[in-house]
Design a protein around this motif. Structure first.
Motif, PDB file in Angstrom:
ATOM      1  N   ALA A 166      10.402  10.021  -7.048  1.00  0.00           N
ATOM      2  CA  ALA A 166       9.136   9.466  -6.693  1.00  0.00           C
ATOM      3  C   ALA A 166       8.384  10.702  -6.190  1.00  0.00           C
ATOM      4  O   ALA A 166       9.081  11.647  -5.801  1.00  0.00           O
ATOM      5  N   SER A 167       7.204  10.417  -5.787  1.00  0.00           N
ATOM      6  CA  SER A 167       6.154  11.261  -5.196  1.00  0.00           C
ATOM      7  C   SER A 167       6.771  12.140  -3.905  1.00  0.00           C
ATOM      8  O   SER A 167       7.136  10.935  -3.054  1.00  0.00           O
ATOM      9  N   ARG A 168       6.757  13.141  -3.955  1.00  0.00           N
ATOM     10  CA  ARG A 168       7.249  13.937  -2.476  1.00  0.00           C
ATOM     11  C   ARG A 168       5.998  14.364  -1.735  1.00  0.00           C
ATOM     12  O   ARG A 168       5.998  15.234  -0.909  1.00  0.00           O
ATOM     13  N   ILE A 169       4.753  14.100  -1.921  1.00  0.00           N
ATOM     14  CA  ILE A 169       3.465  14.396  -1.298  1.00  0.00           C
ATOM     15  C   ILE A 169       3.795  14.341   0.172  1.00  0.00           C
ATOM     16  O   ILE A 169       2.950  15.094   0.720  1.00  0.00           O
ATOM     17  N   PHE A 170       4.266  13.320   0.774  1.00  0.00           N
ATOM     18  CA  PHE A 170       4.484  13.062   2.140  1.00  0.00           C
ATOM     19  C   PHE A 170       5.171  14.427   2.798  1.00  0.00           C
ATOM     20  O   PHE A 170       4.702  14.617   4.063  1.00  0.00           O
ATOM     21  N   MET A 171       5.933  15.078   2.147  1.00  0.00           N
ATOM     22  CA  MET A 171       6.328  16.451   2.564  1.00  0.00           C
ATOM     23  C   MET A 171       5.359  17.563   2.907  1.00  0.00           C
ATOM     24  O   MET A 171       5.434  18.210   3.796  1.00  0.00           O
ATOM     25  N   ASP A 172       4.135  17.372   1.993  1.00  0.00           N
ATOM     26  CA  ASP A 172       3.382  18.259   2.360  1.00  0.00           C
ATOM     27  C   ASP A 172       2.473  18.115   3.848  1.00  0.00           C
ATOM     28  O   ASP A 172       2.247  19.011   4.398  1.00  0.00           O
ATOM     29  N   TYR A 173       2.453  16.913   4.155  1.00  0.00           N
ATOM     30  CA  TYR A 173       1.937  16.401   5.519  1.00  0.00           C
ATOM     31  C   TYR A 173       2.946  16.797   6.474  1.00  0.00           C
ATOM     32  O   TYR A 173       2.628  17.184   7.810  1.00  0.00           O
ATOM     33  N   LYS A 188       9.586  21.302  -4.238  1.00  0.00           N
ATOM     34  CA  LYS A 188      10.414  20.128  -3.927  1.00  0.00           C
ATOM     35  C   LYS A 188      11.082  19.291  -4.993  1.00  0.00           C
ATOM     36  O   LYS A 188      11.623  18.154  -4.613  1.00  0.00           O
ATOM     37  N   TYR A 189      10.681  19.387  -6.236  1.00  0.00           N
ATOM     38  CA  TYR A 189      11.225  18.875  -7.345  1.00  0.00           C
ATOM     39  C   TYR A 189      12.230  19.690  -8.103  1.00  0.00           C
ATOM     40  O   TYR A 189      12.806  19.210  -9.042  1.00  0.00           O
ATOM     41  N   GLN A 190      12.606  20.968  -7.780  1.00  0.00           N
ATOM     42  CA  GLN A 190      13.297  21.744  -8.572  1.00  0.00           C
ATOM     43  C   GLN A 190      14.857  21.047  -8.739  1.00  0.00           C
ATOM     44  O   GLN A 190      15.156  20.581  -7.900  1.00  0.00           O
ATOM     45  N   GLY A 191      15.573  21.184  -9.946  1.00  0.00           N
ATOM     46  CA  GLY A 191      16.781  20.783 -10.329  1.00  0.00           C
ATOM     47  C   GLY A 191      16.802  19.276 -10.331  1.00  0.00           C
ATOM     48  O   GLY A 191      17.997  18.927 -10.067  1.00  0.00           O
ATOM     49  N   ALA A 192      15.643  18.660 -10.590  1.00  0.00           N
ATOM     50  CA  ALA A 192      15.897  17.151 -10.461  1.00  0.00           C
ATOM     51  C   ALA A 192      16.825  16.746 -11.591  1.00  0.00           C
ATOM     52  O   ALA A 192      16.901  17.157 -12.844  1.00  0.00           O
ATOM     53  N   VAL A 220       0.880  -1.142   0.007  1.00  0.00           N
ATOM     54  CA  VAL A 220       0.051   0.124  -0.040  1.00  0.00           C
ATOM     55  C   VAL A 220       0.710   1.312   0.095  1.00  0.00           C
ATOM     56  O   VAL A 220       1.851   1.275   0.701  1.00  0.00           O
ATOM     57  N   ILE A 221       0.516   2.249  -0.726  1.00  0.00           N
ATOM     58  CA  ILE A 221       1.246   3.544  -1.076  1.00  0.00           C
ATOM     59  C   ILE A 221       0.424   4.438   0.259  1.00  0.00           C
ATOM     60  O   ILE A 221      -0.651   4.939  -0.226  1.00  0.00           O
ATOM     61  N   ASP A 222       0.944   4.699   1.283  1.00  0.00           N
ATOM     62  CA  ASP A 222       0.397   5.694   2.141  1.00  0.00           C
ATOM     63  C   ASP A 222       0.856   7.133   1.804  1.00  0.00           C
ATOM     64  O   ASP A 222       2.230   7.318   1.839  1.00  0.00           O
ATOM     65  N   ILE A 223       0.101   8.151   1.568  1.00  0.00           N
ATOM     66  CA  ILE A 223       0.493   9.447   0.881  1.00  0.00           C
ATOM     67  C   ILE A 223       1.270  10.416   1.854  1.00  0.00           C
ATOM     68  O   ILE A 223       1.829  11.259   1.750  1.00  0.00           O
ATOM     69  N   LYS A 224       1.087   9.737   3.227  1.00  0.00           N
ATOM     70  CA  LYS A 224       1.766  10.592   4.345  1.00  0.00           C
ATOM     71  C   LYS A 224       2.988  10.032   4.743  1.00  0.00           C
ATOM     72  O   LYS A 224       3.758  10.537   5.551  1.00  0.00           O
ATOM     73  N   GLU A 225       3.427   9.092   4.049  1.00  0.00           N
ATOM     74  CA  GLU A 225       4.916   8.431   4.070  1.00  0.00           C
ATOM     75  C   GLU A 225       5.658   8.120   2.915  1.00  0.00           C
ATOM     76  O   GLU A 225       4.957   8.127   1.819  1.00  0.00           O
ATOM     77  N   GLU A 226       6.854   8.203   3.141  1.00  0.00           N
ATOM     78  CA  GLU A 226       7.857   7.936   1.920  1.00  0.00           C
ATOM     79  C   GLU A 226       7.612   6.550   1.465  1.00  0.00           C
ATOM     80  O   GLU A 226       7.903   5.537   2.502  1.00  0.00           O
ATOM     81  N   LYS A 227       7.593   6.480   0.295  1.00  0.00           N
ATOM     82  CA  LYS A 227       7.261   4.851  -0.457  1.00  0.00           C
ATOM     83  C   LYS A 227       8.573   4.503  -0.827  1.00  0.00           C
ATOM     84  O   LYS A 227       9.113   5.275  -1.956  1.00  0.00           O
TER      85      LYS A 227
END
Length: 202
Positions: A164-171, A155-159, A47-54
């Motif tokens: 991978a998704s960094r949506i967990f940083m929003d939380y 959070k994706y600048q200069g990739a 399961v991918i939990d959007i509040k945690e880094e997968k």
């Protein structure tokens, strides 16, 4: 308004648009063909939990290519570093790629003005498709803006690779602040006694 291929070339040479490396043969009537880099990522099972880094696993595309399995998401990236502080970038699959039953983005084709880096593209195939590093897989477009410009600095600048998704940083940013300690409770009799002591000292 969308920029023509000729305008894209001129803006690259003037520095208003970044495409590196830039290949003149990849310029289209109103877009630029970008290529698939040799490294991809896939999310680990579960399961991918959007509040945690997968966690992810790395995949290398060798000379023999790599077969995409149907309905599995692969996080790939462009060989080119692209972006602009003057124009808004958007991207899409080449029509020849789309006709194979392959998506290179699911719902996030709009870039931010000010982002400059390698672009993470989301590969999803309906059929089993063999892909190769260096193949022309998508096309980048650039659009004129109207209004004040607020450059992207997220959070994706200069990739430099597929992110991978960094949506967990929003939380993490929205985490509740530590509770403020309540003032000590003073009993009314203590107040009276303190006042009486002040009178005695007077």
């Amino acid at each position: 308004m969308i920029l023509t291929g000729t305008e894209i070339s001129q803006r690259v040479h003037s520095g208003d648009i970044t495409i590196a490396p830039f290949l003149a043969k990849n310029v289209n009537p109103n877009s630029y063909n970008f290529r698939l880099a040799p490294r991809m990522k896939v999310y680990q099972e579960g399961v991918i939990d959007i509040k945690e880094e997968k966690p992810t696993e790395d995949i290398h595309i060798g000379p023999e290519g790599f077969v995409l399995e149907p309905m599995r998401l692969y996080l790939a990236t462009t060989m080119e570093t692209m972006g602009s502080t003057k124009f808004v970038p958007t991207y899409a699959a080449r029509s020849s790629i789309a006709r194979l039953g392959m998506f290179i983005n699911l719902s996030a084709s709009l870039g931010d003005i000010g982002f400059v880096g390698k672009w993470t593209i989301q590969l999803l195939a309906i059929n089993r498709i063999r892909v190769y590093a260096g193949m022309d897989i998508g096309q980048m477009m650039f659009w004129k803006v109207q209004g004040d410009i607020d450059l992207y600095d997220g959070k994706y600048q200069g990739a430099t690779e597929a992110y991978a998704s960094r949506i967990f940083m929003d939380y993490q940013k929205k985490a509740m602040p530590a509770p403020v300690a309540a003032p000590p409770i003073v009993h009314p009799l203590e107040v009276v006694d303190a006042r009486a002591a002040e009178l005695d000292d007077a």
